[in-house]
Motif scaffolding. Structure first.
Motif, PDB file in Angstrom:
ATOM      1  N   ARG A 124       1.703  -4.659  -4.582  1.00 16.85           N
ATOM      2  CA  ARG A 124       1.239  -4.061  -5.706  1.00 16.85           C
ATOM      3  C   ARG A 124       0.011  -5.387  -6.215  1.00 16.85           C
ATOM      4  O   ARG A 124      -1.145  -5.410  -6.566  1.00 16.85           O
ATOM      5  CB  ARG A 124       1.995  -4.551  -7.008  1.00 16.85           C
ATOM      6  CG  ARG A 124       3.176  -3.056  -6.972  1.00 16.85           C
ATOM      7  CD  ARG A 124       3.327  -2.647  -8.508  1.00 16.85           C
ATOM      8  NE  ARG A 124       4.242  -1.491  -8.903  1.00 16.85           N
ATOM      9  CZ  ARG A 124       5.666  -1.494  -8.469  1.00 16.85           C
ATOM     10  NH1 ARG A 124       5.925  -2.657  -8.238  1.00 16.85           N
ATOM     11  NH2 ARG A 124       5.597  -0.111  -8.119  1.00 16.85           N
ATOM     12  N   TYR A 125       0.628  -6.866  -5.949  1.00 25.47           N
ATOM     13  CA  TYR A 125      -0.081  -7.898  -6.593  1.00 25.47           C
ATOM     14  C   TYR A 125      -0.989  -8.634  -5.226  1.00 25.47           C
ATOM     15  O   TYR A 125      -1.447 -10.076  -6.209  1.00 25.47           O
ATOM     16  CB  TYR A 125       1.010  -8.925  -7.370  1.00 25.47           C
ATOM     17  CG  TYR A 125       1.533  -8.361  -8.318  1.00 25.47           C
ATOM     18  CD1 TYR A 125       1.006  -7.491  -9.737  1.00 25.47           C
ATOM     19  CD2 TYR A 125       2.767  -8.191  -8.445  1.00 25.47           C
ATOM     20  CE1 TYR A 125       1.663  -6.935 -10.542  1.00 25.47           C
ATOM     21  CE2 TYR A 125       3.142  -6.867  -9.370  1.00 25.47           C
ATOM     22  CZ  TYR A 125       2.378  -6.795 -10.851  1.00 25.47           C
ATOM     23  OH  TYR A 125       3.197  -5.865 -11.658  1.00 25.47           O
ATOM     24  N   ARG A 126      -1.010  -8.473  -4.236  1.00 32.98           N
ATOM     25  CA  ARG A 126      -1.256  -9.576  -3.606  1.00 32.98           C
ATOM     26  C   ARG A 126      -3.214  -9.289  -3.553  1.00 32.98           C
ATOM     27  O   ARG A 126      -3.650  -7.813  -3.789  1.00 32.98           O
ATOM     28  CB  ARG A 126      -1.207  -9.069  -1.693  1.00 32.98           C
ATOM     29  CG  ARG A 126      -1.881  -7.939  -1.038  1.00 32.98           C
ATOM     30  CD  ARG A 126      -1.380  -7.149  -0.251  1.00 32.98           C
ATOM     31  NE  ARG A 126      -0.970  -5.725   0.735  1.00 32.98           N
ATOM     32  CZ  ARG A 126      -0.634  -5.573   1.558  1.00 32.98           C
ATOM     33  NH1 ARG A 126      -0.067  -5.820   2.171  1.00 32.98           N
ATOM     34  NH2 ARG A 126      -1.422  -4.336   1.931  1.00 32.98           N
ATOM     35  N   GLU A 127      -4.029 -10.166  -3.116  1.00 32.61           N
ATOM     36  CA  GLU A 127      -5.343 -10.564  -3.620  1.00 32.61           C
ATOM     37  C   GLU A 127      -5.417  -9.804  -3.160  1.00 32.61           C
ATOM     38  O   GLU A 127      -7.110  -8.951  -3.573  1.00 32.61           O
ATOM     39  CB  GLU A 127      -5.626 -11.978  -3.346  1.00 32.61           C
ATOM     40  CG  GLU A 127      -7.036 -12.579  -2.989  1.00 32.61           C
ATOM     41  CD  GLU A 127      -7.287 -13.744  -3.112  1.00 32.61           C
ATOM     42  OE1 GLU A 127      -8.066 -14.729  -3.879  1.00 32.61           O
ATOM     43  OE2 GLU A 127      -7.999 -14.011  -1.927  1.00 32.61           O
ATOM     44  N   SER A 128      -5.271  -9.684  -1.627  1.00 30.62           N
ATOM     45  CA  SER A 128      -6.611  -8.730  -0.673  1.00 30.62           C
ATOM     46  C   SER A 128      -5.781  -7.415  -0.262  1.00 30.62           C
ATOM     47  O   SER A 128      -5.139  -7.306  -0.106  1.00 30.62           O
ATOM     48  CB  SER A 128      -6.697  -9.593   0.177  1.00 30.62           C
ATOM     49  OG  SER A 128      -7.658  -8.026   1.106  1.00 30.62           O
ATOM     50  N   GLY A 129      -6.478  -6.442  -0.468  1.00 31.57           N
ATOM     51  CA  GLY A 129      -5.731  -4.647  -0.365  1.00 31.57           C
ATOM     52  C   GLY A 129      -4.795  -4.604  -1.044  1.00 31.57           C
ATOM     53  O   GLY A 129      -3.700  -3.923  -0.511  1.00 31.57           O
ATOM     54  N   ALA A 130      -4.372  -4.987  -2.162  1.00 35.09           N
ATOM     55  CA  ALA A 130      -3.110  -4.824  -3.422  1.00 35.09           C
ATOM     56  C   ALA A 130      -3.675  -3.062  -3.638  1.00 35.09           C
ATOM     57  O   ALA A 130      -4.278  -2.247  -3.094  1.00 35.09           O
ATOM     58  CB  ALA A 130      -3.628  -5.429  -4.869  1.00 35.09           C
ATOM     59  N   ILE A 131      -2.378  -1.958  -3.271  1.00 34.40           N
ATOM     60  CA  ILE A 131      -2.433  -0.702  -3.470  1.00 34.40           C
ATOM     61  C   ILE A 131      -1.781  -0.426  -4.969  1.00 34.40           C
ATOM     62  O   ILE A 131      -1.259  -0.772  -5.843  1.00 34.40           O
ATOM     63  CB  ILE A 131      -1.104   0.003  -2.740  1.00 34.40           C
ATOM     64  CG1 ILE A 131      -1.514  -0.585  -0.726  1.00 34.40           C
ATOM     65  CG2 ILE A 131      -0.647   1.329  -2.924  1.00 34.40           C
ATOM     66  CD1 ILE A 131      -0.045  -0.238  -0.441  1.00 34.40           C
ATOM     67  N   GLU A 132      -2.247   0.602  -5.267  1.00 31.72           N
ATOM     68  CA  GLU A 132      -2.784   1.275  -6.638  1.00 31.72           C
ATOM     69  C   GLU A 132      -1.568   2.723  -7.458  1.00 31.72           C
ATOM     70  O   GLU A 132      -1.277   2.657  -7.895  1.00 31.72           O
ATOM     71  CB  GLU A 132      -4.014   1.401  -7.546  1.00 31.72           C
ATOM     72  CG  GLU A 132      -5.163  -0.265  -7.011  1.00 31.72           C
ATOM     73  CD  GLU A 132      -5.997   0.117  -7.683  1.00 31.72           C
ATOM     74  OE1 GLU A 132      -6.755   1.252  -8.103  1.00 31.72           O
ATOM     75  OE2 GLU A 132      -6.816  -1.104  -8.426  1.00 31.72           O
ATOM     76  N   SER A 133      -1.768   3.083  -5.353  1.00 29.92           N
ATOM     77  CA  SER A 133      -1.109   4.716  -5.827  1.00 29.92           C
ATOM     78  C   SER A 133       0.194   4.334  -5.964  1.00 29.92           C
ATOM     79  O   SER A 133       1.114   3.727  -4.541  1.00 29.92           O
ATOM     80  CB  SER A 133      -1.685   5.453  -4.728  1.00 29.92           C
ATOM     81  OG  SER A 133      -0.750   6.134  -4.348  1.00 29.92           O
ATOM     82  N   LYS A 134       1.008   4.697  -7.374  1.00 31.98           N
ATOM     83  CA  LYS A 134       2.290   3.988  -7.127  1.00 31.98           C
ATOM     84  C   LYS A 134       3.007   5.063  -6.045  1.00 31.98           C
ATOM     85  O   LYS A 134       4.324   4.498  -5.329  1.00 31.98           O
ATOM     86  CB  LYS A 134       2.998   5.530  -8.345  1.00 31.98           C
ATOM     87  CG  LYS A 134       2.595   4.120  -9.903  1.00 31.98           C
ATOM     88  CD  LYS A 134       2.987   4.848 -11.060  1.00 31.98           C
ATOM     89  CE  LYS A 134       2.611   3.599 -12.410  1.00 31.98           C
ATOM     90  NZ  LYS A 134       2.632   4.240 -13.866  1.00 31.98           N
ATOM     91  N   ALA A 135       2.823   6.174  -5.874  1.00 31.52           N
ATOM     92  CA  ALA A 135       3.464   7.120  -4.353  1.00 31.52           C
ATOM     93  C   ALA A 135       3.389   6.649  -3.179  1.00 31.52           C
ATOM     94  O   ALA A 135       4.090   6.249  -2.587  1.00 31.52           O
ATOM     95  CB  ALA A 135       2.577   8.594  -4.459  1.00 31.52           C
ATOM     96  N   GLN A 136       2.474   6.026  -2.807  1.00 28.66           N
ATOM     97  CA  GLN A 136       2.071   5.282  -1.997  1.00 28.66           C
ATOM     98  C   GLN A 136       3.035   3.453  -2.177  1.00 28.66           C
ATOM     99  O   GLN A 136       3.701   3.470  -0.728  1.00 28.66           O
ATOM    100  CB  GLN A 136       1.047   4.601  -1.518  1.00 28.66           C
ATOM    101  CG  GLN A 136       0.218   4.354   0.150  1.00 28.66           C
ATOM    102  CD  GLN A 136      -0.869   4.265   0.177  1.00 28.66           C
ATOM    103  OE1 GLN A 136      -1.884   4.251  -0.868  1.00 28.66           O
ATOM    104  NE2 GLN A 136      -1.040   3.421   1.068  1.00 28.66           N
ATOM    105  N   ILE A 137       2.813   3.170  -3.207  1.00 27.47           N
ATOM    106  CA  ILE A 137       4.097   1.904  -3.279  1.00 27.47           C
ATOM    107  C   ILE A 137       5.411   2.308  -3.056  1.00 27.47           C
ATOM    108  O   ILE A 137       6.550   1.932  -2.043  1.00 27.47           O
ATOM    109  CB  ILE A 137       3.451   1.793  -4.028  1.00 27.47           C
ATOM    110  CG1 ILE A 137       2.607   0.691  -4.110  1.00 27.47           C
ATOM    111  CG2 ILE A 137       5.062   0.267  -4.995  1.00 27.47           C
ATOM    112  CD1 ILE A 137       1.682   0.157  -5.629  1.00 27.47           C
TER     113      ILE A 137
END
Length: 356
Positions: free
Chosen positions: A99-112
């Motif tokens: 969720r919170y990494r600087e590069s390549g953070a994932i916004e999709s809840k389903a993917q997370i």
């Protein structure tokens, strides 16, 4: 491939790492064995980017890492104390980096959710995501810390004494699980430990860190049976070392003159090493033919389950250790304070040139 070239780290007048060279090949489990204060954790922190070397370079797949901040190195770090967020659930701890990494953070809840569940399943914690980290055991917290690292798909994983906080039975189980996880992922693990047993068990390859440098790198079997120098032998906690000086084709030591097989020039300082399990014990008048021997006084014994460790003291105070496998016991009944002959076949001795 991770490569360290001439890495030096100083803290004032103290040199923690001294021109250290090390290679961690791709798809390997490398154990780094060192005593407390040898610089093991410092080395991991330099690789991860929490500290910078005073000299030398750190490269991963040919890319220079030193000078880059930690979050841009794509390296996973499993801390000794796990460093979990106590106010977050197991799932939220694992998902934090996504969720919170600087590069390549994932916004999709389903993917997370999918990646988090996959990581938990990988470490055997399927169904534990809703729990708080205070509601699970130490071994499970260790797995959460590992899942949190692996979920971000790092190029290499650094483990700082990851089994140190676990009990003996759990450590044994986690050894098998860590190796299995690494083999499935095909990512390199660099595992730091002060336990020679853990290092030899875990590593495809074992590196010994001593005096700020790598003393030896070898597979477990070769390292245990053929240490190349006194530093490696001492860290294995399986070899007795007797210092001496070559004299007339033999070795003058504190326990007397001992024959040596190798041709070494007189007055050369040498250390003679004999493994704990290669030494026999008998009455001084009953030494087996063709065995080298010296006398020492029995001090005490230590029962370790399938093995027993016996301690002897030479006349000048050197402590000698002898291990006996109880399933095939070879030692007589020993009496404290009594002198015995400690004997071994000549080819069991290894010579290291140089002073102690």
């Amino acid at each position: 491939m991770l490569k360290l070239n001439g890495v030096t780290r100083r803290y004032g007048d103290i040199v923690a790492l001294d021109g250290l060279d090390l290679i961690v090949p791709d798809d390997t489990y490398l154990s780094l064995l060192g005593a407390s204060g040898s610089g093991k954790t410092t080395l991991l922190r330099l690789i991860a980017g929490y500290e910078e070397p005073n000299e030398g370079e750190v490269l991963l797949n040919g890319e220079r890492l030193d000078g880059k901040p930690p979050h841009r190195r794509d390296i996973g770090f499993v801390f000794q104390n796990f460093a979990l967020f106590p106010h977050l659930s197991v799932s939220d701890n694992v998902a934090f980096g996504l969720r919170y990494r600087e590069s390549g953070a994932i916004e999709s809840k389903a993917q997370i959710r999918e990646r988090t569940e996959d990581a938990l399943n990988l470490v055997g914690l399927d169904g534990f995501g809703h729990r708080g980290v205070g509601e699970i055991s130490g071994g499970q917290r260790q797995r959460v810390a590992l899942a949190r690292t692996l979920v971000t798909e790092p190029r290499i994983v650094l483990l700082d004494e990851p089994l140190g906080a676990l009990d003996a039975n759990l450590r044994a189980r986690m050894c098998d699980e860590l190796r299995a996880i690494r083999e499935r992922l095909k990512v390199s693990f660099l595992h730091v430990t002060g336990s020679e047993t853990e290092a030899l068990t875990m590593g495809d390859t074992v590196a010994v860190l001593a005096d700020g440098k790598i003393a030896q790198v070898d597979d477990s079997s070769t390292l245990f049976s053929q240490p190349k120098n006194p530093a490696a032998a001492r860290h294995l906690n399986a070899w007795n070392l007797l210092p001496g000086v070559v004299e007339g084709g033999a070795l003058r030591t504190s326990v007397g003159l001992l024959p040596i097989v190798e041709q070494v020039a007189d007055n050369t300082p040498v250390q003679l090493a004999v493994r704990f399990d290669e030494i026999g014990v008998c009455d001084p008048a009953q030494v087996p033919e063709a065995h080298d021997h010296f006398e020492a006084t029995y001090v005490t014994g230590e029962f370790n389950g399938p093995t027993a460790l016996s301690f002897f003291r030479t006349p000048d105070g050197e402590l000698i250790q002898v291990v006996d496998h109880l399933s095939d016991s070879r030692l007589p009944d020993l009496k404290e304070g009594q002198a015995y002959a400690l004997h071994f076949p000549p080819d069991a001795a290894v010579l290291f040139k140089g002073a102690a």
